[in-house]
Motif scaffolding. Structure first.
Motif, PDB file in Angstrom:
ATOM      1  N   MET A  46      45.996 -14.389  28.528  1.00 60.39           N
ATOM      2  CA  MET A  46      45.777 -13.005  28.133  1.00 60.39           C
ATOM      3  C   MET A  46      47.019 -12.227  28.536  1.00 60.39           C
ATOM      4  O   MET A  46      47.420 -12.226  29.697  1.00 60.39           O
ATOM      5  N   TYR A  47      47.650 -11.561  27.561  1.00 64.95           N
ATOM      6  CA  TYR A  47      48.894 -10.842  27.803  1.00 64.95           C
ATOM      7  C   TYR A  47      48.651  -9.342  27.687  1.00 64.95           C
ATOM      8  O   TYR A  47      48.164  -8.858  26.668  1.00 64.95           O
ATOM      9  N   LEU A  48      48.984  -8.611  28.742  1.00 62.80           N
ATOM     10  CA  LEU A  48      48.904  -7.152  28.739  1.00 62.80           C
ATOM     11  C   LEU A  48      50.335  -6.633  28.766  1.00 62.80           C
ATOM     12  O   LEU A  48      51.057  -6.857  29.742  1.00 62.80           O
ATOM     13  N   HIS A  49      50.740  -5.966  27.698  1.00 59.52           N
ATOM     14  CA  HIS A  49      52.124  -5.519  27.593  1.00 59.52           C
ATOM     15  C   HIS A  49      52.478  -4.511  28.670  1.00 59.52           C
ATOM     16  O   HIS A  49      51.618  -3.868  29.270  1.00 59.52           O
ATOM     17  N   GLY A  50      53.770  -4.389  28.906  1.00 64.30           N
ATOM     18  CA  GLY A  50      54.282  -3.440  29.881  1.00 64.30           C
ATOM     19  C   GLY A  50      54.265  -2.025  29.324  1.00 64.30           C
ATOM     20  O   GLY A  50      53.890  -1.791  28.180  1.00 64.30           O
ATOM     21  N   GLY A  51      54.686  -1.097  30.142  1.00 60.91           N
ATOM     22  CA  GLY A  51      54.800   0.277  29.709  1.00 60.91           C
ATOM     23  C   GLY A  51      54.056   1.271  30.568  1.00 60.91           C
ATOM     24  O   GLY A  51      54.001   2.451  30.240  1.00 60.91           O
ATOM     25  N   GLY A  52      53.453   0.821  31.640  1.00 65.48           N
ATOM     26  CA  GLY A  52      52.820   1.730  32.574  1.00 65.48           C
ATOM     27  C   GLY A  52      51.664   2.541  32.017  1.00 65.48           C
ATOM     28  O   GLY A  52      51.362   3.618  32.502  1.00 65.48           O
ATOM     29  N   GLY A  53      51.027   2.037  30.967  1.00 61.06           N
ATOM     30  CA  GLY A  53      49.906   2.742  30.375  1.00 61.06           C
ATOM     31  C   GLY A  53      50.317   3.910  29.492  1.00 61.06           C
ATOM     32  O   GLY A  53      49.475   4.657  29.014  1.00 61.06           O
ATOM     33  N   VAL A  54      51.642   4.072  29.258  1.00 61.36           N
ATOM     34  CA  VAL A  54      52.137   5.187  28.458  1.00 61.36           C
ATOM     35  C   VAL A  54      52.882   4.701  27.224  1.00 61.36           C
ATOM     36  O   VAL A  54      52.762   5.273  26.148  1.00 61.36           O
ATOM     37  N   ILE A  55      53.690   3.645  27.377  1.00 64.97           N
ATOM     38  CA  ILE A  55      54.430   3.096  26.245  1.00 64.97           C
ATOM     39  C   ILE A  55      54.083   1.620  26.108  1.00 64.97           C
ATOM     40  O   ILE A  55      53.456   1.040  26.973  1.00 64.97           O
ATOM     41  N   GLY A  56      54.504   1.022  25.005  1.00 75.57           N
ATOM     42  CA  GLY A  56      54.252  -0.390  24.755  1.00 75.57           C
ATOM     43  C   GLY A  56      53.234  -0.557  23.637  1.00 75.57           C
ATOM     44  O   GLY A  56      52.406   0.325  23.405  1.00 75.57           O
ATOM     45  N   SER A  57      53.328  -1.675  22.932  1.00 75.82           N
ATOM     46  CA  SER A  57      52.428  -1.927  21.805  1.00 75.82           C
ATOM     47  C   SER A  57      52.423  -3.411  21.465  1.00 75.82           C
ATOM     48  O   SER A  57      53.265  -4.173  21.948  1.00 75.82           O
ATOM     49  N   LEU A  58      51.495  -3.797  20.608  1.00 74.60           N
ATOM     50  CA  LEU A  58      51.473  -5.176  20.116  1.00 74.60           C
ATOM     51  C   LEU A  58      52.794  -5.509  19.434  1.00 74.60           C
ATOM     52  O   LEU A  58      53.367  -6.568  19.660  1.00 74.60           O
ATOM     53  N   ARG A  59      53.247  -4.606  18.576  1.00 72.81           N
ATOM     54  CA  ARG A  59      54.479  -4.852  17.816  1.00 72.81           C
ATOM     55  C   ARG A  59      55.693  -4.986  18.736  1.00 72.81           C
ATOM     56  O   ARG A  59      56.535  -5.859  18.552  1.00 72.81           O
ATOM     57  N   GLY A  60      55.782  -4.132  19.732  1.00 74.22           N
ATOM     58  CA  GLY A  60      56.926  -4.152  20.633  1.00 74.22           C
ATOM     59  C   GLY A  60      57.021  -5.416  21.478  1.00 74.22           C
ATOM     60  O   GLY A  60      58.097  -5.751  21.962  1.00 74.22           O
TER      61      GLY A  60
END
Length: 147
Positions: free
Chosen positions: A108-122
């Protein structure tokens, strides 16, 4: 084609010998008394040159745009998958990557971004890389971002 050439050029710069990387970085870079790896120092210098540093000082929208495309030229070429499925877990978007030689395991992968930035595409390229290298299914969770 042009995207591929840009990626190769960016990676070639970061694959340069130490003295060239230090020149790109403006010399040996020290943080809190420790010398940064020359590749990391060069990468940070490139980010500064492209205006990608200090995301916290701009708008959330700008930070999200930069997160999506800012360092795409440094990404690896996307690995082919046997299957990529866009689905949902309730209302949360999930993208599942199945490599060609899939083992009976799931990451299970949870992208980075601190809950503000980041997306599946990124984070598509890194999820493909993880799936291909580990032969595991990868479920990338696109959690709700802060307003």
């Amino acid at each position: 084609m042009i995207e591929r050439l840009r990626r190769r050029a960016a990676r070639a710069v970061l694959g340069a010998p130490g003295p060239i990387l230090r020149a790109i970085a403006g010399g040996a870079t020290r943080v809190e008394g420790k010398t940064l790896d020359p590749q990391l120092a060069a990468l940070l210098a490139i980010q500064r040159g492209l205006g990608l540093d200090h995301l916290e000082r701009g708008t959330v929208e700008r930070a999200r745009r930069v997160s999506e495309a800012g360092l795409a030229d440094l990404d690896a070429d996307p690995r082919p998958m046997a299957q990529v499925i866009d689905t949902h877990a309730g209302t949360v978007p999930v993208r599942v990557y199945r490599p060609r030689a899939a083992a009976p395991a799931l990451i299970m992968y949870l992208h980075g971004g601190g809950g503000v930035i980041g997306s599946l595409r990124g984070y598509d390229t890194i999820c493909r890389l993880i799936a291909d290298e580990t032969t595991c299914l990868v479920a990338s969770i696109d959690y709700r971002l802060a307003p």
